[in-house]
Motif scaffolding. Structure first.
Motif, PDB file in Angstrom:
ATOM      1  N   VAL A  30       1.475  -1.069  -0.096  1.00  0.00           N
ATOM      2  CA  VAL A  30      -0.153   0.236   0.276  1.00  0.00           C
ATOM      3  C   VAL A  30       0.875   1.565  -0.104  1.00  0.00           C
ATOM      4  CG1 VAL A  30      -1.631   0.769   1.525  1.00  0.00           C
ATOM      5  CG2 VAL A  30      -1.789  -1.023   1.234  1.00  0.00           C
ATOM      6  N   ALA A  31       1.913   1.239   0.737  1.00  0.00           N
ATOM      7  CA  ALA A  31       2.788   2.845   1.020  1.00  0.00           C
ATOM      8  C   ALA A  31       3.682   2.527  -0.440  1.00  0.00           C
ATOM      9  CB  ALA A  31       3.244   2.413   1.971  1.00  0.00           C
ATOM     10  N   LEU A  32       4.317   1.522  -1.112  1.00  0.00           N
ATOM     11  CA  LEU A  32       4.958   2.287  -2.273  1.00  0.00           C
ATOM     12  C   LEU A  32       3.123   2.085  -3.903  1.00  0.00           C
ATOM     13  CD1 LEU A  32       7.896   2.008  -3.352  1.00  0.00           C
ATOM     14  CD2 LEU A  32       6.772  -1.056  -4.086  1.00  0.00           C
ATOM     15  N   GLY A  33       2.281   1.435  -2.965  1.00  0.00           N
ATOM     16  CA  GLY A  33       1.644   2.141  -3.944  1.00  0.00           C
ATOM     17  C   GLY A  33       1.225   2.850  -4.285  1.00  0.00           C
ATOM     18  N   ILE A  34       1.007   3.810  -2.911  1.00  0.00           N
ATOM     19  CA  ILE A  34       1.160   5.177  -2.952  1.00  0.00           C
ATOM     20  C   ILE A  34       2.020   6.414  -2.933  1.00  0.00           C
ATOM     21  CG2 ILE A  34       0.637   7.120  -1.414  1.00  0.00           C
ATOM     22  CD1 ILE A  34      -1.564   5.058   0.111  1.00  0.00           C
ATOM     23  N   ILE A  35       3.083   6.188  -3.324  1.00  0.00           N
ATOM     24  CA  ILE A  35       3.854   6.314  -3.661  1.00  0.00           C
ATOM     25  C   ILE A  35       4.503   6.918  -4.596  1.00  0.00           C
ATOM     26  CG2 ILE A  35       6.771   6.910  -3.798  1.00  0.00           C
ATOM     27  CD1 ILE A  35       6.263   5.981  -0.382  1.00  0.00           C
ATOM     28  N   MET A  36       4.004   5.150  -5.394  1.00  0.00           N
ATOM     29  CA  MET A  36       4.577   5.575  -7.095  1.00  0.00           C
ATOM     30  C   MET A  36       3.301   6.092  -7.811  1.00  0.00           C
ATOM     31  SD  MET A  36       7.540   4.474  -7.018  1.00  0.00           S
ATOM     32  CE  MET A  36       7.541   3.922  -9.100  1.00  0.00           C
ATOM     33  N   VAL A  68       7.804  -7.100 -10.140  1.00  0.00           N
ATOM     34  CA  VAL A  68       8.669  -5.662 -10.195  1.00  0.00           C
ATOM     35  C   VAL A  68       7.935  -4.545 -10.854  1.00  0.00           C
ATOM     36  CG1 VAL A  68      10.924  -4.637 -10.830  1.00  0.00           C
ATOM     37  CG2 VAL A  68      10.174  -6.989  -9.771  1.00  0.00           C
ATOM     38  N   PHE A  69       7.388  -5.481 -11.794  1.00  0.00           N
ATOM     39  CA  PHE A  69       6.528  -3.976 -12.634  1.00  0.00           C
ATOM     40  C   PHE A  69       5.344  -3.830 -12.447  1.00  0.00           C
ATOM     41  CE2 PHE A  69       3.697  -3.259 -15.909  1.00  0.00           C
ATOM     42  CZ  PHE A  69       4.137  -2.620 -17.274  1.00  0.00           C
ATOM     43  N   VAL A  70       4.691  -4.658 -11.502  1.00  0.00           N
ATOM     44  CA  VAL A  70       3.590  -4.511 -11.070  1.00  0.00           C
ATOM     45  C   VAL A  70       3.660  -3.144 -10.050  1.00  0.00           C
ATOM     46  CG1 VAL A  70       1.182  -5.040  -9.552  1.00  0.00           C
ATOM     47  CG2 VAL A  70       2.387  -6.188 -10.971  1.00  0.00           C
ATOM     48  N   ILE A  71       4.659  -3.485  -9.009  1.00  0.00           N
ATOM     49  CA  ILE A  71       5.295  -2.794  -7.639  1.00  0.00           C
ATOM     50  C   ILE A  71       6.060  -0.872  -8.398  1.00  0.00           C
ATOM     51  CG2 ILE A  71       7.388  -2.363  -5.935  1.00  0.00           C
ATOM     52  CD1 ILE A  71       7.016  -5.112  -5.904  1.00  0.00           C
ATOM     53  N   VAL A  72       5.843  -0.670  -9.609  1.00  0.00           N
ATOM     54  CA  VAL A  72       7.351  -0.441 -10.080  1.00  0.00           C
ATOM     55  C   VAL A  72       6.596   0.834 -10.690  1.00  0.00           C
ATOM     56  CG1 VAL A  72       9.471   0.949 -10.197  1.00  0.00           C
ATOM     57  CG2 VAL A  72       9.511  -1.801  -9.436  1.00  0.00           C
ATOM     58  N   LEU A  73       6.039  -0.038 -12.017  1.00  0.00           N
ATOM     59  CA  LEU A  73       5.578   0.969 -12.790  1.00  0.00           C
ATOM     60  C   LEU A  73       3.869   0.730 -12.941  1.00  0.00           C
ATOM     61  CD1 LEU A  73       7.823   0.192 -16.339  1.00  0.00           C
ATOM     62  CD2 LEU A  73       7.242   2.116 -14.254  1.00  0.00           C
ATOM     63  N   ALA A  85      20.588  19.370 -11.728  1.00  0.00           N
ATOM     64  CA  ALA A  85      19.335  18.607 -11.266  1.00  0.00           C
ATOM     65  C   ALA A  85      19.808  16.852 -11.604  1.00  0.00           C
ATOM     66  CB  ALA A  85      18.656  18.714 -12.832  1.00  0.00           C
ATOM     67  N   ILE A  86      20.962  16.569 -12.732  1.00  0.00           N
ATOM     68  CA  ILE A  86      21.593  15.645 -11.788  1.00  0.00           C
ATOM     69  C   ILE A  86      22.526  15.011 -10.915  1.00  0.00           C
ATOM     70  CG2 ILE A  86      23.177  13.803 -13.282  1.00  0.00           C
ATOM     71  CD1 ILE A  86      23.113  15.321 -16.625  1.00  0.00           C
ATOM     72  N   GLY A  87      22.592  15.731 -10.393  1.00  0.00           N
ATOM     73  CA  GLY A  87      23.006  15.778  -9.094  1.00  0.00           C
ATOM     74  C   GLY A  87      21.992  15.391  -8.093  1.00  0.00           C
ATOM     75  N   MET A  88      20.948  16.194  -8.181  1.00  0.00           N
ATOM     76  CA  MET A  88      19.799  15.638  -7.241  1.00  0.00           C
ATOM     77  C   MET A  88      19.025  15.175  -7.375  1.00  0.00           C
ATOM     78  SD  MET A  88      19.913  18.140  -5.177  1.00  0.00           S
ATOM     79  CE  MET A  88      19.802  19.550  -4.234  1.00  0.00           C
ATOM     80  N   GLU A  89      19.352  13.962  -9.590  1.00  0.00           N
ATOM     81  CA  GLU A  89      18.464  12.730  -9.135  1.00  0.00           C
ATOM     82  C   GLU A  89      19.103  11.798  -8.743  1.00  0.00           C
ATOM     83  OE1 GLU A  89      15.610  11.146 -10.947  1.00  0.00           O
ATOM     84  OE2 GLU A  89      15.607  12.970 -11.088  1.00  0.00           O
ATOM     85  N   ILE A  90      20.490  11.323  -9.220  1.00  0.00           N
ATOM     86  CA  ILE A  90      21.165  10.063  -8.718  1.00  0.00           C
ATOM     87  C   ILE A  90      21.493  10.272  -6.941  1.00  0.00           C
ATOM     88  CG2 ILE A  90      21.743   9.575 -11.325  1.00  0.00           C
ATOM     89  CD1 ILE A  90      24.668   9.730  -9.655  1.00  0.00           C
ATOM     90  N   GLY A  91      21.751  11.133  -6.565  1.00  0.00           N
ATOM     91  CA  GLY A  91      21.765  11.713  -5.021  1.00  0.00           C
ATOM     92  C   GLY A  91      20.665  10.916  -4.056  1.00  0.00           C
ATOM     93  N   ILE A  92      19.393  11.360  -4.204  1.00  0.00           N
ATOM     94  CA  ILE A  92      18.435  11.094  -3.437  1.00  0.00           C
ATOM     95  C   ILE A  92      17.468  10.275  -4.317  1.00  0.00           C
ATOM     96  CG2 ILE A  92      15.801  12.040  -2.927  1.00  0.00           C
ATOM     97  CD1 ILE A  92      17.226  14.925  -3.262  1.00  0.00           C
ATOM     98  N   HIS A  93      17.877   8.760  -3.698  1.00  0.00           N
ATOM     99  CA  HIS A  93      17.202   7.856  -4.319  1.00  0.00           C
ATOM    100  C   HIS A  93      15.478   7.379  -3.763  1.00  0.00           C
ATOM    101  CE1 HIS A  93      20.772   6.460  -6.292  1.00  0.00           C
ATOM    102  NE2 HIS A  93      21.378   6.935  -5.151  1.00  0.00           N
ATOM    103  N   ASN A  94      14.927   6.448  -4.335  1.00  0.00           N
ATOM    104  CA  ASN A  94      13.734   6.259  -3.874  1.00  0.00           C
ATOM    105  C   ASN A  94      14.183   4.930  -2.240  1.00  0.00           C
ATOM    106  OD1 ASN A  94      11.167   5.149  -3.510  1.00  0.00           O
ATOM    107  ND2 ASN A  94      10.675   5.548  -5.932  1.00  0.00           N
ATOM    108  N   GLY A  95      13.929   5.446  -0.902  1.00  0.00           N
ATOM    109  CA  GLY A  95      14.596   4.061  -0.558  1.00  0.00           C
ATOM    110  C   GLY A  95      13.426   3.696  -0.624  1.00  0.00           C
ATOM    111  N   MET A  96      12.027   3.811  -0.548  1.00  0.00           N
ATOM    112  CA  MET A  96      10.861   3.176  -0.078  1.00  0.00           C
ATOM    113  C   MET A  96      10.805   1.594  -1.265  1.00  0.00           C
ATOM    114  SD  MET A  96       7.799   2.112   0.642  1.00  0.00           S
ATOM    115  CE  MET A  96       7.308   4.272   1.561  1.00  0.00           C
ATOM    116  N   LEU A  97      11.595   1.875  -2.498  1.00  0.00           N
ATOM    117  CA  LEU A  97      11.162   1.249  -3.472  1.00  0.00           C
ATOM    118  C   LEU A  97      12.719  -0.091  -3.121  1.00  0.00           C
ATOM    119  CD1 LEU A  97      10.557  -0.266  -6.096  1.00  0.00           C
ATOM    120  CD2 LEU A  97      12.328   0.756  -7.327  1.00  0.00           C
TER     121      LEU A  97
END
Length: 304
Positions: free
Chosen positions: A13-19, A142-147, A232-244
């Motif tokens: 449920v948590a991951l579904g809401i975040i994605m 994984v597809f269902v969880i992520v996408l 932008a790239i620094g933030m993108e690869i420095g802030i990861h989706n820890g929930m996933l």
């Protein structure tokens, strides 16, 4: 019983809401924008897909992490960014449009890169025969969880843009609450060793976080991309989706290993402070260089 409820109900449920929240912020134009920023997107993907796993493995070895904690840290290197990266990029005067595009592309590629990096890291740190065979059913999961939720969010936005805007704020609030709940749940499951894990993983998580942002910021500057795109790239690869990463670690049908969820949980707490410090640093650099129009200009790359 509590652990079963946590992994079987709260996590999906948590991951579904975040994605879903991520999907509500994306449109097809975000994918088409790859044509506008070809060099920047390629550089971001190379940093994310190739450099980051190598940096993460080096950090894990440098801090001599136990195998399961090392794999948990490696999960982060395979996880895309998200709405938080977009927010911090905006505050640091980065190219938010590029952030959104990288998040969209990374989220799609995760379907293929996550199983690959999981298996390579488990084989490397845990030894031969410890990798998880990614049968078709697990790839679909994984597809269902992520996408899955992302696609639903994008569909809602394409059909009901006003509804998507109204849902954005409550979804973000729920995402934060669920993230805190999942981090608390992961720590609770490993409460007997929590302090020891924090002492072991905390420095490594901090080092990986700082290294991620430096790679994402410095590599684009070295190849003469505009500062806004480097931020932008620094933030993108420095802030990861820890929930996933935590969902993959805790899922009963994937890794089912609470220990591997500890590094993403700790990283998810650390990254907000380092991202704020990084944003302050690059914003100061931007202010000092504001007399250089070619650096601060948001003009996109020319389509080759």
């Amino acid at each position: 019983m509590q652990a079963n409820v946590f992994t079987g109900v709260l996590m999906p449920v948590a991951l579904g809401i975040i994605m879903l929240g991520l999907g509500l912020s994306l449109t097809l134009e975000d994918f088409k924008r790859v044509i506008v920023y070809p060099r920047a997107v390629i550089v971001g993907l190379v940093c994310q897909m190739l450099l980051l796993p190598v940096v993460c493995a080096l950090v894990a070895h440098a801090f001599n992490l136990p195998p399961e904690l090392a794999v948990g840290l490696m999960l982060l290197s395979a996880s895309p960014g998200g709405a938080t990266a977009n927010l911090f990029s905006h505050l640091a005067r980065g190219d938010v449009a590029l952030n959104i595009t990288l998040t969209a592309v990374n989220s799609a590629l995760t379907l293929f890169t996550l199983p690959l990096i999981i298996n390579l890291s488990m084989t490397h740190f845990l030894g031969e025969g410890r990798a998880v065979p990614m049968q078709f059913a697990k790839v679909v999961q994984v597809f269902v969880i992520v996408l899955g939720p992302v696609c639903v969010g994008m569909f809602v936005r394409s059909r009901r843009a006003e509804l998507a805007q109204k849902l954005d704020r409550p979804i973000r609030l729920l995402s934060v609450l669920f993230l805190l709940a999942v981090i608390g749940g992961a720590v609770y499951q490993e409460r007997e060793n929590a302090l020891g894990y924090f002492a072991q993983v905390g420095p490594a998580a901090l080092a990986f976080n700082v290294a991620s942002m430096l790679v994402g910021y410095c590599v684009p500057l070295l190849i003469r991309l505009p500062r806004k795109q480097a931020v932008a790239i620094g933030m993108e690869i420095g802030i990861h989706n820890g929930m996933l990463a935590m969902a993959i670690a805790l899922s009963p049908t994937l890794l089912a290993n609470p220990t591997m969820a500890i590094p993403p949980a700790i990283y998810s707490l650390v990254m907000y402070f380092t991202a704020a410090a990084f944003g302050f640093f690059v914003s100061r650099g931007h202010a000092e260089a504001k007399d250089l129009p070619e650096v601060s200009s948001p003009t996109p790359e020319k389509v080759s």
